[in-house]
Motif scaffolding. Structure first.
Motif, PDB file in Angstrom:
ATOM      1  N   UNK A 514       0.873  -1.173   0.000  1.00 44.76           N
ATOM      2  CA  UNK A 514       0.000   0.000   0.000  1.00 44.76           C
ATOM      3  C   UNK A 514       0.911   1.224   0.000  1.00 44.76           C
ATOM      4  N   UNK A 515       0.633   2.142  -0.901  1.00 43.83           N
ATOM      5  CA  UNK A 515       1.533   3.285  -1.069  1.00 43.83           C
ATOM      6  C   UNK A 515       0.722   4.545  -1.314  1.00 43.83           C
ATOM      7  N   UNK A 516       1.049   5.609  -0.592  1.00 43.87           N
ATOM      8  CA  UNK A 516       0.374   6.881  -0.798  1.00 43.87           C
ATOM      9  C   UNK A 516       0.681   7.411  -2.205  1.00 43.87           C
ATOM     10  N   UNK A 517      -0.296   8.019  -2.869  1.00 44.84           N
ATOM     11  CA  UNK A 517      -0.092   8.462  -4.257  1.00 44.84           C
ATOM     12  C   UNK A 517       1.011   9.496  -4.422  1.00 44.84           C
ATOM     13  N   UNK A 518       1.301  10.248  -3.362  1.00 44.23           N
ATOM     14  CA  UNK A 518       2.352  11.263  -3.484  1.00 44.23           C
ATOM     15  C   UNK A 518       3.765  10.679  -3.402  1.00 44.23           C
ATOM     16  N   UNK A 519       3.850   9.394  -3.067  1.00 43.34           N
ATOM     17  CA  UNK A 519       5.160   8.736  -2.953  1.00 43.34           C
ATOM     18  C   UNK A 519       5.498   8.039  -4.266  1.00 43.34           C
ATOM     19  N   UNK A 520       6.671   8.322  -4.787  1.00 45.38           N
ATOM     20  CA  UNK A 520       7.102   7.751  -6.065  1.00 45.38           C
ATOM     21  C   UNK A 520       8.506   7.151  -5.926  1.00 45.38           C
ATOM     22  N   UNK A 521       8.780   6.211  -6.843  1.00 41.48           N
ATOM     23  CA  UNK A 521      10.143   5.697  -7.061  1.00 41.48           C
ATOM     24  C   UNK A 521      10.730   4.910  -5.889  1.00 41.48           C
ATOM     25  N   UNK A 522       9.923   4.080  -5.251  1.00 44.40           N
ATOM     26  CA  UNK A 522      10.468   3.098  -4.320  1.00 44.40           C
ATOM     27  C   UNK A 522      10.956   1.911  -5.147  1.00 44.40           C
ATOM     28  N   UNK A 523      12.214   1.533  -4.982  1.00 41.22           N
ATOM     29  CA  UNK A 523      12.738   0.356  -5.673  1.00 41.22           C
ATOM     30  C   UNK A 523      12.412  -0.867  -4.839  1.00 41.22           C
ATOM     31  N   UNK A 524      11.457  -1.638  -5.328  1.00 37.45           N
ATOM     32  CA  UNK A 524      10.994  -2.832  -4.621  1.00 37.45           C
ATOM     33  C   UNK A 524      11.466  -4.041  -5.414  1.00 37.45           C
ATOM     34  N   UNK A 525      12.456  -4.756  -4.868  1.00 36.41           N
ATOM     35  CA  UNK A 525      13.084  -5.853  -5.608  1.00 36.41           C
ATOM     36  C   UNK A 525      12.472  -7.207  -5.246  1.00 36.41           C
ATOM     37  N   UNK A 526      12.284  -8.100  -6.222  1.00 32.27           N
ATOM     38  CA  UNK A 526      11.833  -9.461  -5.911  1.00 32.27           C
ATOM     39  C   UNK A 526      12.820 -10.193  -5.001  1.00 32.27           C
ATOM     40  N   UNK A 527      14.107  -9.882  -5.162  1.00 30.07           N
ATOM     41  CA  UNK A 527      15.161 -10.468  -4.326  1.00 30.07           C
ATOM     42  C   UNK A 527      15.928  -9.320  -3.695  1.00 30.07           C
ATOM     43  N   UNK A 528      15.880  -9.243  -2.363  1.00 30.83           N
ATOM     44  CA  UNK A 528      16.602  -8.179  -1.676  1.00 30.83           C
ATOM     45  C   UNK A 528      15.672  -7.118  -1.110  1.00 30.83           C
ATOM     46  N   UNK A 529      16.178  -6.318  -0.150  1.00 25.75           N
ATOM     47  CA  UNK A 529      15.340  -5.315   0.522  1.00 25.75           C
ATOM     48  C   UNK A 529      15.055  -4.097  -0.349  1.00 25.75           C
ATOM     49  N   UNK A 530      14.070  -3.313   0.077  1.00 21.80           N
ATOM     50  CA  UNK A 530      13.695  -2.096  -0.639  1.00 21.80           C
ATOM     51  C   UNK A 530      14.824  -1.070  -0.613  1.00 21.80           C
ATOM     52  N   UNK A 531      14.807  -0.204  -1.615  1.00 18.94           N
ATOM     53  CA  UNK A 531      15.816   0.842  -1.760  1.00 18.94           C
ATOM     54  C   UNK A 531      15.075   2.172  -1.922  1.00 18.94           C
ATOM     55  N   UNK A 532      15.409   3.159  -1.069  1.00 17.89           N
ATOM     56  CA  UNK A 532      14.684   4.434  -1.071  1.00 17.89           C
ATOM     57  C   UNK A 532      15.544   5.609  -1.541  1.00 17.89           C
ATOM     58  N   UNK A 533      16.653   5.328  -2.215  1.00 18.41           N
ATOM     59  CA  UNK A 533      17.568   6.425  -2.595  1.00 18.41           C
ATOM     60  C   UNK A 533      16.962   7.351  -3.640  1.00 18.41           C
ATOM     61  N   UNK A 534      16.015   6.861  -4.478  1.00 19.85           N
ATOM     62  CA  UNK A 534      15.407   7.711  -5.495  1.00 19.85           C
ATOM     63  C   UNK A 534      13.973   8.120  -5.142  1.00 19.85           C
ATOM     64  N   UNK A 535      13.513   7.756  -3.969  1.00 20.46           N
ATOM     65  CA  UNK A 535      12.120   7.999  -3.585  1.00 20.46           C
ATOM     66  C   UNK A 535      11.852   9.491  -3.405  1.00 20.46           C
ATOM     67  N   UNK A 536      10.687   9.913  -3.859  1.00 18.26           N
ATOM     68  CA  UNK A 536      10.266  11.302  -3.684  1.00 18.26           C
ATOM     69  C   UNK A 536       8.878  11.340  -3.051  1.00 18.26           C
ATOM     70  N   UNK A 537       8.594  12.448  -2.371  1.00 17.19           N
ATOM     71  CA  UNK A 537       7.263  12.686  -1.805  1.00 17.19           C
ATOM     72  C   UNK A 537       6.799  14.036  -2.346  1.00 17.19           C
ATOM     73  N   UNK A 538       5.739  14.022  -3.132  1.00 19.05           N
ATOM     74  CA  UNK A 538       5.245  15.252  -3.731  1.00 19.05           C
ATOM     75  C   UNK A 538       3.882  15.587  -3.140  1.00 19.05           C
ATOM     76  N   UNK A 539       3.635  16.877  -2.965  1.00 23.35           N
ATOM     77  CA  UNK A 539       2.353  17.250  -2.414  1.00 23.35           C
ATOM     78  C   UNK A 539       2.289  18.738  -2.147  1.00 23.35           C
TER      79      UNK A 539
END
Length: 539
Positions: A514-539
């Motif tokens: 579940x992800x808020x619409x203002x949140x973009x670019x979470x790298x969610x990998x099938x193998x390995x943990x999530x990566x938030x280095x490119x994530x943005x929050x717009x609003x």
């Protein structure tokens, strides 16, 4: 009079300037807080944030965003150079030369060096560290021998040519080695922050990291806060001001907090099982493929699971389809084998070439196996069986469902015991259980990674099971360079595992988020943990 008026004007100008300055600071603070990503660690307090010991999903997620290895997974989940600027591989595939970037820095401004990687990797291998991830290093020359006390640290195939050059010798060509170097046990460690300390990585002040974020605070059993690392090699690409990981273990509470805007993102560990189907149906959650599975471990040193027929009987007495459809309700797939679909090799999807190794809805066979096994063990009645699991809504509901299935189908007396994650993991590692809830998330996308854990003496075995044929098959697959023969060997190994059944697969994971619409670019990998280095929050 003129002087007095001029003085008054000057004072008013200073006061107004000060007020504007204060307002700007306040606005900046609000903006920074708005750009803080709010997440949840559903299992609670991480078992460890030491990269050598962080080997569960909660812990690895935090470590992955505080640190960075030689490579890092891109948006397509492929390893790309990270701290390493250049990667050279020898013609025989057994030697890698990594050249580090000049701009790779620690969060205190010091340079990341090849020595930092050599120190960190050998620390994972060191038997004194007791790292559950040490087996991942076994592809490196003499790493396994060093971990077993049969070689010195100097004999390990890791060599530092200079501050910017790391040379790694492998036991044999390993096609997934670069992918491994993106994984959290392979990140560097700041030697001066670890050497001589009895409990490093236990408090926020201990952390010197090299990833996109750095530790700000750690309130144990409550939350972890990280802020942007201005010394990160690509700091200009990091748009978040920081991340706050809360530790809400009650799924309904986490879901309500998400609805109220207190979380930006939840994964399936935080979404209540009994709401998942409804949430997915309403389009509030997204479902995608994922690696790994939930399974139960049998302690083969504890009766009645000393007997393979009894273990298989209990495995056959579970209605996996009912668990998926009625309990976890997240479009998972029932697991009738151990290696998950989507485990891709040069030959294609490993699961497509494998058989259904656990018959579906075969209670008659389960009852017959139980009868035969009890006779072999001299048992007139089954002893009480306890299912140990780590606290969490989903784990509880699955355990309750299996408890009822075993009672109804096998007339077993089954009790349930929930524990906090750290205590649970310790008891499972030490064999203090009869049946224990388990999960597996692959470290790299290859069937060998699924199957290697159940070799004799492997730190992740945790069942007491040992089988000569299985060990021989895994060793053969490890050394085999012919891909077709390697796959045949691994398929046979999986068959042996399911025949002997020291573990009981339940369901293969799906990724429910579940992800808020203002949140973009979470790298969610099938193998390995999530990566938030490119994530943005717009609003």
């Amino acid at each position: 009079m003129r002087k007095t008026w001029t003085a008054v004007v000057s004072i008013l100008f200073l006061v107004s300037t000060f007020a504007v300055g204060c307002g700007g600071g306040k606005d900046a603070g609000i903006e920074e807080k708005r750009r803080q990503l709010k997440l949840n660690l559903a299992a609670g307090e991480p078992t460890s944030l030491d990269p050598a010991k962080a080997f569960d999903g909660n812990s690895m997620e935090v470590v992955n965003n505080l640190y960075e290895g030689l490579t890092r997974l891109d948006k397509d989940s492929k390893p790309q150079p990270a701290v390493a600027e250049k990667i050279e591989k020898s013609a025989d595939g057994k030697t890698y030369t990594f050249t580090l970037r000049d701009e790779a820095k620690w969060s205190n401004g010091e340079e990341v060096t090849a020595q930092d990687f050599a120190f960190a990797w050998k620390r994972v291998m060191d038997p004194k560290t007791a790292s559950n991830a040490s087996f991942l290093m076994n592809v490196i020359k003499n790493a396994e021998k060093y971990n077993a006390g049969k070689a010195s640290a100097e004999e390990v195939g890791i060599h530092v040519r200079d501050d910017k050059t790391l040379i790694v010798e492998l036991e044999q060509p390993t096609p997934y080695f670069e992918e491994l170097t993106a994984y959290t046990p392979f990140v560097p460690v700041y030697k001066k922050g670890v050497k001589g300390k009895k409990y490093p990585f236990s408090e926020a002040k201990d952390f010197v990291t090299n990833g996109p974020f750095k530790m700000k605070s750690w309130k144990h059993e409550d939350n972890i806060t990280a802020v942007k690392n201005d010394y990160y090699r690509k700091a200009e690409d990091v748009k978040l001001a920081g991340i706050e990981w809360s530790m809400v273990q009650e799924g309904t509470t986490a879901y309500q907090q998400f609805k109220m805007g207190e979380f930006h993102y939840l994964d399936n560990t935080s979404i209540p099982p009994d709401l998942q189907s409804k949430i997915i149906g309403k389009g509030e959650a997204k479902v995608s493929e994922a690696g790994g599975l939930d399974f139960y471990r049998f302690n083969v040193k504890e009766k009645p699971f000393t007997n393979a027929k009894i273990r298989r009987a209990f495995a056959l007495a579970i209605d996996r389809r009912a668990i998926v459809d009625q309990v976890v309700q997240g479009k998972q797939q029932p697991a009738y084998a151990y290696v998950a679909p989507g485990t891709i090799t040069e030959s294609g999807d490993f699961r497509e070439g494998g058989n259904q190794l656990i018959p579906e809805n075969n209670l008659e066979e389960a009852k017959e196996l139980l009868k035969e096994g009890m006779k072999e063990e001299g048992l007139d009645k089954l002893p009480q069986i306890e299912i140990l699991y780590n606290k969490g809504d989903k784990n509880k509901k699955v355990a309750e469902a299996i408890q009822e299935m075993w009672r109804k189908n096998l007339h077993a007396d089954v009790s349930l015991k929930a524990q906090e994650i750290k205590v649970f993991m310790e008891n499972r590692s030490n064999g203090n259980f009869i049946v224990a809830r388990s999960s597996f998330l692959p470290d790299y996308n290859d069937p060998y990674n699924y199957l290697e854990s159940f070799q004799t003496g492997h730190p992740m075995n945790q069942t007491g099971w040992s089988d000569k044929e299985y060990d021989t098959l895994l060793k053969s697959a490890y050394k085999e360079v012919d891909e077709s023969k390697r796959m045949q060997t691994l398929h046979r190994a999986e068959e042996v595992l399911m025949e002997q059944m020291p573990i009981c697969p339940l369901y293969f994971y799906s990724d429910i988020t579940m992800q808020k619409p203002e949140v973009k670019n979470i790298l969610n990998h099938p193998v390995g943990p999530n990566d938030y280095r490119y994530t943005t929050i717009k609003g």
